[in-house]
Design a protein around this motif. Structure first.
Motif, short mmCIF file in Angstrom:
data_model
loop_
_atom_site.label_atom_id
_atom_site.label_comp_id
_atom_site.label_asym_id
_atom_site.label_seq_id
_atom_site.Cartn_x
_atom_site.Cartn_y
_atom_site.Cartn_z
N PRO A 198 -16.50 81.95 58.38
CA PRO A 198 -16.67 81.93 59.85
C PRO A 198 -16.16 83.56 60.40
O PRO A 198 -16.64 83.81 61.39
N MET A 199 -15.27 83.83 59.60
CA MET A 199 -14.57 85.15 60.38
C MET A 199 -15.51 86.29 60.50
O MET A 199 -15.33 87.47 60.92
N ALA A 200 -16.78 85.96 59.81
CA ALA A 200 -17.87 87.19 59.72
C ALA A 200 -18.37 87.34 61.11
O ALA A 200 -19.05 88.25 61.63
N ILE A 201 -17.81 86.42 62.15
CA ILE A 201 -18.37 86.66 63.54
C ILE A 201 -17.92 87.85 64.19
O ILE A 201 -18.58 88.33 65.19
N ILE A 202 -16.83 88.46 63.52
CA ILE A 202 -16.53 89.87 63.84
C ILE A 202 -17.52 90.84 63.58
O ILE A 202 -17.97 91.68 64.42
N GLY A 203 -18.30 90.81 62.52
CA GLY A 203 -19.20 91.76 62.23
C GLY A 203 -20.43 91.57 63.34
O GLY A 203 -21.10 92.47 63.52
N ILE A 204 -20.75 90.21 63.59
CA ILE A 204 -21.79 89.93 64.53
C ILE A 204 -21.63 90.38 65.90
O ILE A 204 -22.46 91.08 66.62
N ILE A 205 -20.26 90.46 66.33
CA ILE A 205 -20.01 91.01 67.61
C ILE A 205 -20.22 92.49 67.41
O ILE A 205 -20.61 93.11 68.59
#
Length: 304
Positions: free
Chosen positions: A283-290
């Protein structure tokens, strides 16, 4: 004379790697077998290249025909990547083309095995899961753990189905792993031999296209649809598309950490420490999405 001895050394290494494919070292050597072929392909002319590899194939065939089949399987992506190095293609293009070639070969072999030899991949995976879980079953016996949660029939069926559904993801990941490892080894070797090769951009400059976000949204929609659908195709797509994109977003998050570290002049070990939890907790992949969706980097570097 020096180049000839170098070629002979790489030819010997190639033969040893082929002969190790049917040993317990196969999981390691499979990631290295492409390397000597690429080196030989770049330092020799096509005629001399064949005079080095064909005798190796003959020796492999005499020892066991399977060795020859495995050698021919790995030589195709090696020549494809070798041509990319000769043409001085970009590092990213070389890696992607190499991975795509390996993936196509895997799918072709799977198709041939299924059609001509009635190979049941699903049944094979289920047998492997049973073999892996059997020692655990014997260890826990009839304990409450077995009855209530871990090794119930429902759990085993769910584990097998999930493993089978994730096969495309595993094939894609393994193809890129082989290609990336090969490039990481071959590029400096050719560089030290005096051959011009391109390298990847610094990690802090990596930026995947924004279209990945739309693919991710599509994957989430398919995942929601699969929950209320009995279609095996939707389930297969949802089980592989989102995890594959998550890998890209994790890499993007890591690149963002390297970018911040470079501009804030932090210790070089910081981005590695920050990247560990990203890969451990998807779920911390959201940093890459942002980082892909918003101009965070421009805002950080914009002058006050």
């Amino acid at each position: 004379m020096k180049s000839r001895s170098t070629a002979l050394l790489w030819t010997g290494a190639y033969l040893l790697l082929i002969l190790s494919l049917l040993t317990s070292l196969s999981m390691i050597t499979a990631f290295l077998l492409i390397v000597p072929v690429i080196v030989l392909y770049n330092i020799l002319s096509m005629k001399k290249f064949l005079t080095h590899v064909v005798p190796v194939w003959l020796i492999a065939f005499i020892i066991h025909p399977v060795y020859l089949l495995l050698a021919l399987y790995f030589v195709i992506p090696a020549i494809v990547m070798g041509r990319c190095y000769k043409k001085r293609a970009s590092a990213l293009r070389t890696i992607v083309i190499g991975a795509a070639t390996i993936l196509v070969e895997m799918l072709l072999l799977l198709f041939i095995g299924t059609v001509l030899f009635q190979f049941d991949l699903s049944g094979y995976v289920q047998d492997m899961v049973n073999v892996a879980v059997k020692p655990m079953q014997e260890m826990v016996g009839n304990s409450a753990l077995t009855k209530d949660f871990v090794l119930t029939k429902e759990y085993m069926d769910s584990l097998m189905n999930m493993t089978v559904q994730r096969i495309p993801f595993a094939l894609i990941l393994s193809s890129f792993m082989i290609s990336i490892i090969t490039h990481a080894i071959v590029r400096p070797i050719l560089g030290r031999m005096g051959y011009t090769t391109t390298r990847l951009k610094p990690v802090r400059e990596w930026m995947f296209p924004r279209s990945l976000i739309w693919y991710y949204l599509l994957g989430v929609i398919i995942e929601i649809m699969a929950l209320s659908s009995e279609s095996s195709y939707l389930t297969m797509i949802s089980a592989n598309l989102v995890p594959t994109l998550n890998i890209f977003f994790c890499i993007q998050a890591m690149a963002f950490f390297f970018f911040v570290t470079y501009h804030r002049k932090w210790h070089p070990v910081v981005p590695f420490l920050l990247a560990i939890p990203v890969f451990l907790f998807p779920p911390m992949a959201i940093i890459g999405i942002i980082d892909i969706a918003f101009p965070l980097r421009q805002m950080m570097t914009k002058s006050k």
